[in-house]
Design an enzyme around this catalytic site. Sequence first.
Site, PDB file in Angstrom:
ATOM      1  N   LYS A   1       0.817  -1.230   0.000  1.00  0.00           N
ATOM      2  CA  LYS A   1       0.000   0.000   0.000  1.00  0.00           C
ATOM      3  C   LYS A   1       0.842   1.267   0.000  1.00  0.00           C
ATOM      4  O   LYS A   1       0.617   2.165  -0.788  1.00  0.00           O
ATOM      5  CB  LYS A   1      -0.849   0.084   1.280  1.00  0.00           C
ATOM      6  CG  LYS A   1      -2.113  -0.673   1.293  1.00  0.00           C
ATOM      7  CD  LYS A   1      -3.011  -0.291   2.471  1.00  0.00           C
ATOM      8  CE  LYS A   1      -2.415  -0.107   3.822  1.00  0.00           C
ATOM      9  NZ  LYS A   1      -1.733  -1.103   4.546  1.00  0.00           N
TER      10      LYS A   1
ATOM     11  N   ARG B   1     -10.067   1.780   8.058  1.00  0.00           N
ATOM     12  CA  ARG B   1      -9.733   0.404   8.419  1.00  0.00           C
ATOM     13  C   ARG B   1     -10.868  -0.256   9.187  1.00  0.00           C
ATOM     14  O   ARG B   1     -10.704  -1.365   9.684  1.00  0.00           O
ATOM     15  CB  ARG B   1      -8.477   0.396   9.294  1.00  0.00           C
ATOM     16  CG  ARG B   1      -7.166   0.210   8.512  1.00  0.00           C
ATOM     17  CD  ARG B   1      -6.007   0.328   9.487  1.00  0.00           C
ATOM     18  NE  ARG B   1      -4.866  -0.467   9.141  1.00  0.00           N
ATOM     19  CZ  ARG B   1      -3.735   0.021   8.620  1.00  0.00           C
ATOM     20  NH1 ARG B   1      -3.634   1.303   8.346  1.00  0.00           N
ATOM     21  NH2 ARG B   1      -2.727  -0.763   8.362  1.00  0.00           N
TER      22      ARG B   1
ATOM     23  N   ARG C   1      11.183  -7.267   6.550  1.00  0.00           N
ATOM     24  CA  ARG C   1      11.443  -5.823   6.407  1.00  0.00           C
ATOM     25  C   ARG C   1      12.378  -5.290   7.478  1.00  0.00           C
ATOM     26  O   ARG C   1      12.246  -5.630   8.648  1.00  0.00           O
ATOM     27  CB  ARG C   1      10.129  -5.033   6.488  1.00  0.00           C
ATOM     28  CG  ARG C   1       9.370  -5.064   5.208  1.00  0.00           C
ATOM     29  CD  ARG C   1       8.264  -4.034   5.267  1.00  0.00           C
ATOM     30  NE  ARG C   1       7.360  -4.239   4.140  1.00  0.00           N
ATOM     31  CZ  ARG C   1       6.179  -3.643   4.024  1.00  0.00           C
ATOM     32  NH1 ARG C   1       5.757  -2.825   4.958  1.00  0.00           N
ATOM     33  NH2 ARG C   1       5.426  -3.866   2.975  1.00  0.00           N
TER      34      ARG C   1
ATOM     35  N   ARG D   1      10.839  -2.705  12.539  1.00  0.00           N
ATOM     36  CA  ARG D   1       9.816  -1.863  13.161  1.00  0.00           C
ATOM     37  C   ARG D   1       9.101  -2.698  14.213  1.00  0.00           C
ATOM     38  O   ARG D   1       8.898  -3.897  14.016  1.00  0.00           O
ATOM     39  CB  ARG D   1       8.822  -1.389  12.086  1.00  0.00           C
ATOM     40  CG  ARG D   1       8.314   0.017  12.289  1.00  0.00           C
ATOM     41  CD  ARG D   1       7.530   0.486  11.094  1.00  0.00           C
ATOM     42  NE  ARG D   1       6.156  -0.006  11.103  1.00  0.00           N
ATOM     43  CZ  ARG D   1       5.302   0.185  10.106  1.00  0.00           C
ATOM     44  NH1 ARG D   1       5.683   0.836   9.030  1.00  0.00           N
ATOM     45  NH2 ARG D   1       4.073  -0.276  10.172  1.00  0.00           N
TER      46      ARG D   1
ATOM     47  N   ARG E   1      -2.156  -8.315  13.434  1.00  0.00           N
ATOM     48  CA  ARG E   1      -2.642  -7.292  12.497  1.00  0.00           C
ATOM     49  C   ARG E   1      -3.497  -7.924  11.396  1.00  0.00           C
ATOM     50  O   ARG E   1      -4.477  -7.337  10.947  1.00  0.00           O
ATOM     51  CB  ARG E   1      -1.459  -6.525  11.887  1.00  0.00           C
ATOM     52  CG  ARG E   1      -0.742  -5.659  12.925  1.00  0.00           C
ATOM     53  CD  ARG E   1       0.461  -4.985  12.349  1.00  0.00           C
ATOM     54  NE  ARG E   1       0.096  -4.030  11.307  1.00  0.00           N
ATOM     55  CZ  ARG E   1       0.960  -3.467  10.477  1.00  0.00           C
ATOM     56  NH1 ARG E   1       2.235  -3.756  10.555  1.00  0.00           N
ATOM     57  NH2 ARG E   1       0.553  -2.613   9.581  1.00  0.00           N
TER      58      ARG E   1
HETATM   59  P1  AMP Z   1       0.450   1.071   8.488  1.00  0.00           P
HETATM   60  O1  AMP Z   1       1.593   2.028   8.470  1.00  0.00           O
HETATM   61  O2  AMP Z   1      -0.630   1.430   7.500  1.00  0.00           O
HETATM   62  O3  AMP Z   1       0.909  -0.348   8.332  1.00  0.00           O
HETATM   63  O4  AMP Z   1      -0.242   1.183   9.943  1.00  0.00           O
HETATM   64  C1  AMP Z   1       0.494   0.911  11.119  1.00  0.00           C
HETATM   65  C2  AMP Z   1      -0.399   0.934  12.351  1.00  0.00           C
HETATM   66  O5  AMP Z   1      -0.978   2.226  12.532  1.00  0.00           O
HETATM   67  C3  AMP Z   1      -1.583  -0.027  12.369  1.00  0.00           C
HETATM   68  O6  AMP Z   1      -1.237  -1.346  12.745  1.00  0.00           O
HETATM   69  C4  AMP Z   1      -2.476   0.644  13.427  1.00  0.00           C
HETATM   70  O7  AMP Z   1      -1.979   0.396  14.735  1.00  0.00           O
HETATM   71  C5  AMP Z   1      -2.272   2.112  13.120  1.00  0.00           C
HETATM   72  N1  AMP Z   1      -3.249   2.606  12.124  1.00  0.00           N
HETATM   73  C6  AMP Z   1      -3.008   2.914  10.818  1.00  0.00           C
HETATM   74  N2  AMP Z   1      -4.121   3.312  10.192  1.00  0.00           N
HETATM   75  C7  AMP Z   1      -5.111   3.259  11.118  1.00  0.00           C
HETATM   76  C8  AMP Z   1      -6.509   3.525  11.090  1.00  0.00           C
HETATM   77  N3  AMP Z   1      -7.138   3.921   9.967  1.00  0.00           N
HETATM   78  N4  AMP Z   1      -7.214   3.367  12.244  1.00  0.00           N
HETATM   79  C9  AMP Z   1      -6.615   2.978  13.369  1.00  0.00           C
HETATM   80  N5  AMP Z   1      -5.314   2.677  13.476  1.00  0.00           N
HETATM   81  C10 AMP Z   1      -4.553   2.808  12.360  1.00  0.00           C
END
Ligand code: AMP
Length: 206
Positions: free
Chosen positions: A15, A87, A121, A154, A165
């Site tokens: 993404k 999400r 990663r 990370r 997740r």
């Molecule tokens: P990402 O960088 O998209 O992989 O997101 C990393 C983390 O950020 C996720 O596992 C959630 O803990 C948090 N996060 C990202 N987007 C959202 C969202 N729309 N709603 C709630 N938590 C989010």
Amino acid sequence: MTHRLVLIGPPGSGKGTQARRLAERLKIMHLSMGDALRTEAARGSPIGKEVQGYLDRGELVPVELTNRILAQRIEHADGFLLDGYPRSLEQARFLESITTIDHAILIDVSDEVSVERIAGRRICSVCGKEYHARFAPPKIDGKCDDDGGELVQRSDHSPEIVRNRLLIYHEQTEPVISFYKERLLRIDGEQPIDTVFSAILAALGE
Ligand code: AMP
């Protein structure tokens, strides 16, 4: 005509990579909710510390915070690409109440591919450059090609957290796919990066 898009996909679907390229090509604002939350967490404020806990566990942070970030960022944007938002159905309904989305792009990958991609990663602890043990290894093991910084994982990229997740993705995010079914562009995310990018552009008629 500008685009108002959301990008949905499990962890490791690519993404973030596609979002950066798409926003640049389509000249629209890019909001990575994950990046915005990591920035919030890095402040070290009481709210930041709370956010860090959710990130570390791979859980969704409370909607009050994501709603606020979203509303601030899209208020003055003409076109935009939301990466990692919505999400959950609650977030999708909130988004629908403040703007109209043209298309939801789903980048589809299996759970096996998701885990394999994420677990390998690594990021440079100095500059943040991304590597992958198998798909994009550094020249010297454990060191950044650009500045020799130590490569680290990370906190939410450990296999255990990735599985959590994925569980949350299936339970909370998959219903969002049906929410957008009339506006959904489903893309096979297990193809090479360039092929996925071209497929998205073609689906958008670009
Ligand atoms: P990402 O960088 O998209 O992989 O997101 C990393 C983390 O950020 C996720 O596992 C959630 O803990 C948090 N996060 C990202 N987007 C959202 C969202 N729309 N709603 C709630 N938590 C989010």
